[in-house]
Design a protein around this motif. Structure first.
Motif, mmCIF file in Angstrom:
data_model
loop_
_atom_site.group_PDB
_atom_site.id
_atom_site.type_symbol
_atom_site.label_atom_id
_atom_site.label_comp_id
_atom_site.label_asym_id
_atom_site.label_seq_id
_atom_site.Cartn_x
_atom_site.Cartn_y
_atom_site.Cartn_z
ATOM 1 N N PRO A 1 0.819 -1.222 0.000
ATOM 2 C CA PRO A 1 0.000 0.000 0.000
ATOM 3 C C PRO A 1 0.850 1.269 0.000
ATOM 4 N N LEU A 2 0.331 2.275 -0.665
ATOM 5 C CA LEU A 2 0.997 3.572 -0.751
ATOM 6 C C LEU A 2 0.597 4.425 0.456
ATOM 7 N N ASN A 3 1.590 4.931 1.176
ATOM 8 C CA ASN A 3 1.304 5.861 2.277
ATOM 9 C C ASN A 3 1.458 7.282 1.735
ATOM 10 N N ASP A 4 0.349 7.829 1.238
ATOM 11 C CA ASP A 4 0.464 9.113 0.555
ATOM 12 C C ASP A 4 0.591 10.303 1.505
ATOM 13 N N SER A 5 0.670 10.036 2.794
ATOM 14 C CA SER A 5 0.943 11.128 3.737
ATOM 15 C C SER A 5 2.432 11.463 3.778
ATOM 16 N N ARG B 1 8.153 9.356 -6.321
ATOM 17 C CA ARG B 1 6.931 10.106 -6.596
ATOM 18 C C ARG B 1 6.478 9.912 -8.047
ATOM 19 N N GLY B 2 7.434 9.941 -8.978
ATOM 20 C CA GLY B 2 7.095 9.823 -10.399
ATOM 21 C C GLY B 2 6.350 8.534 -10.712
ATOM 22 N N PRO B 3 6.937 7.377 -10.418
ATOM 23 C CA PRO B 3 6.244 6.115 -10.693
ATOM 24 C C PRO B 3 4.906 6.010 -9.952
ATOM 25 N N CYS B 4 4.854 6.478 -8.719
ATOM 26 C CA CYS B 4 3.602 6.384 -7.964
ATOM 27 C C CYS B 4 2.519 7.266 -8.576
#
Lengths: 318, 81
Positions: free
Chosen positions: A272-276, A287-290
């Motif tokens: 999971p991505l922790n976008d905080s 950041r780019g790939p995500c």
């Protein structure tokens, strides 16, 4: 090779190939920041094609200090001979032999000249260091100490152990107290606020535990040489970051939470991505790939803008 | 190839030195001799000493050691400087 083909890594389980069993502070840190980031950087081994100047500077500074103390304590060289050897090593390490030119840095405060200047000034200052380097059984000088430490009372579902790993710079004694020593560089002024950022801190807690368990010695914490490096000067400070047994027990207790999460992610291949945390510390390198809108674009970015390496966290003795 | 960052010049030393820092830093390190390395160290020390003199700090400050500080807080004023 597909962008997400795993590459063999001896730090990982053979029964659950996505599960890292040998964990160093960098791996743990990456996972705690963001499981997706950990997946890219540790499991898949991606790193930006150009290594961060700050990382390069920090690694070379660490190596210089470690090698200096080995020259002094193991090879019994005097200060100038040891310093000269270190300067030679650093000048070679920062020379691009392929292009026939010095290491190019886009950061004014951290380049080849400020690195060599910092090393010479630092080693001159601490040549008669009041910290006495510990001599371990077998007359081993306690410099560059790799360690492996099994996590007690915890096994994976496959019955495997997690092993905590790392490499300490030096184990030293000061005023009859023992400390792990470390060197950190920064561009900012060094004061109490700067030192307070190491409590809590993943790496320092791990190293305090390892010193106690592996080397059988009580340590009060980490003795940190903070080095401020700016364009025109380098300045040196020394501070102690302490850890109590209670704090270390708590860190180990919390670790089990993250190990359980790590195993779940690896077993399910879900990261999971922790976008905080995407904007912290100058921005995540992934950041780019995500942010890519499609899987194809993500894979293209990873293949073109990153290189792969095996992050072997075991730190085998040299 | 020249460096892409400024290296301070040391005019006083250059008059007696065989090479400037700029020249030494631009050379392939495989060609360094022992005097070359000593020259780098000496010129870098000279920069420190001139900076210390200009800021009135003196050339070398003695290391002194104080008792450990309160838990979890580093106090750079108490140790090492």
């Amino acid at each position: 090779m597909d962008a997400f083909d795993p590459i063999p890594n001896p730090s990982f389980s053979t029964k659950n190939p996505m599960l890292q069993l040998y964990l160093d502070s960098t791996s743990l840190n990456e996972f705690k920041i963001c499981p997706r980031r950990y997946f890219y950087s540790i499991v898949m081994g991606y790193q930006p094609a150009e290594q961060s100047v700050h990382l390069t500077f920090g690694i070379l500074m660490h190596q210089a200090v470690e090698h200096y103390w080995l020259f002094r304590l193991k090879d019994h060289l005097d200060h100038l001979d040891a310093l000269r050897n270190v300067v030679r090593e650093v000048m070679k390490a920062t020379w691009d032999y392929e292009k026939g030119r010095p290491w190019q840095s886009e950061v004014k405060t951290k380049n080849r000249f400020t690195l060599v200047r910092t090393i010479v000034w630092y080693l001159d200052k601490y040549q008669n260091d009041p910290i006495q380097t510990v001599v371990l059984p077998g007359e081993k000088v306690a410099v560059e100490l790799p360690f492996q430490l099994p996590v007690e009372n915890w096994q994976t579902e496959q019955g495997e152990e997690f092993i905590l790993c790392g490499k300490m710079d030096r184990l030293g004694e000061l005023n009859k107290n023992r400390y792990v020593t470390d060197v950190k560089t920064t561009q900012r002024p060094i004061n109490s606020a700067w030192y307070s950022k190491f409590s809590p801190d993943n790496q320092f807690s791990l190293y305090s535990i390892a010193a106690k368990v592996i080397f059988g010695t009580e340590v009060l914490g980490i003795l940190v040489d903070g080095i401020q490096v700016v364009q025109t000067f380098s300045e040196f400070h020394r501070g102690i970051v302490e850890r109590t047994p209670e704090q270390l027990e708590r860190w180990l207790h919390d670790l089990r939470f993250f190990l359980a999460q790590l195993e779940w992610c690896a077993t399910n291949n879900e990261w999971p991505l922790n976008d905080s945390n995407c904007n912290l510390w100058g921005g995540c390198p992934f950041r780019g790939p995500c942010a890519a809108q499609t899987k194809n674009i993500r894979e293209m970015l990873l293949k073109n803008d990153y290189k792969r390496r095996v992050w072997d966290a075991r730190f085998l003795p040299m | 190839m020249p460096n892409d960052y400024p290296i301070p010049q040391t005019p006083a030393l250059q008059r007696v030195s065989r090479h400037s820092l700029q020249e030494l830093f631009s050379r392939d390190p495989e060609t360094y001799t022992k005097p070359d390395l000593d020259e780098i160290i000496l010129q870098i020390r000279d920069l420190r000493d001139r900076l210390a003199t200009s800021t009135g700090e003196g050339k070398v400050r003695q290391v002194r050691v104080a008792a450990p500080m309160p838990q979890g807080v580093g106090n750079p004023d108490a140790l090492g400087l």
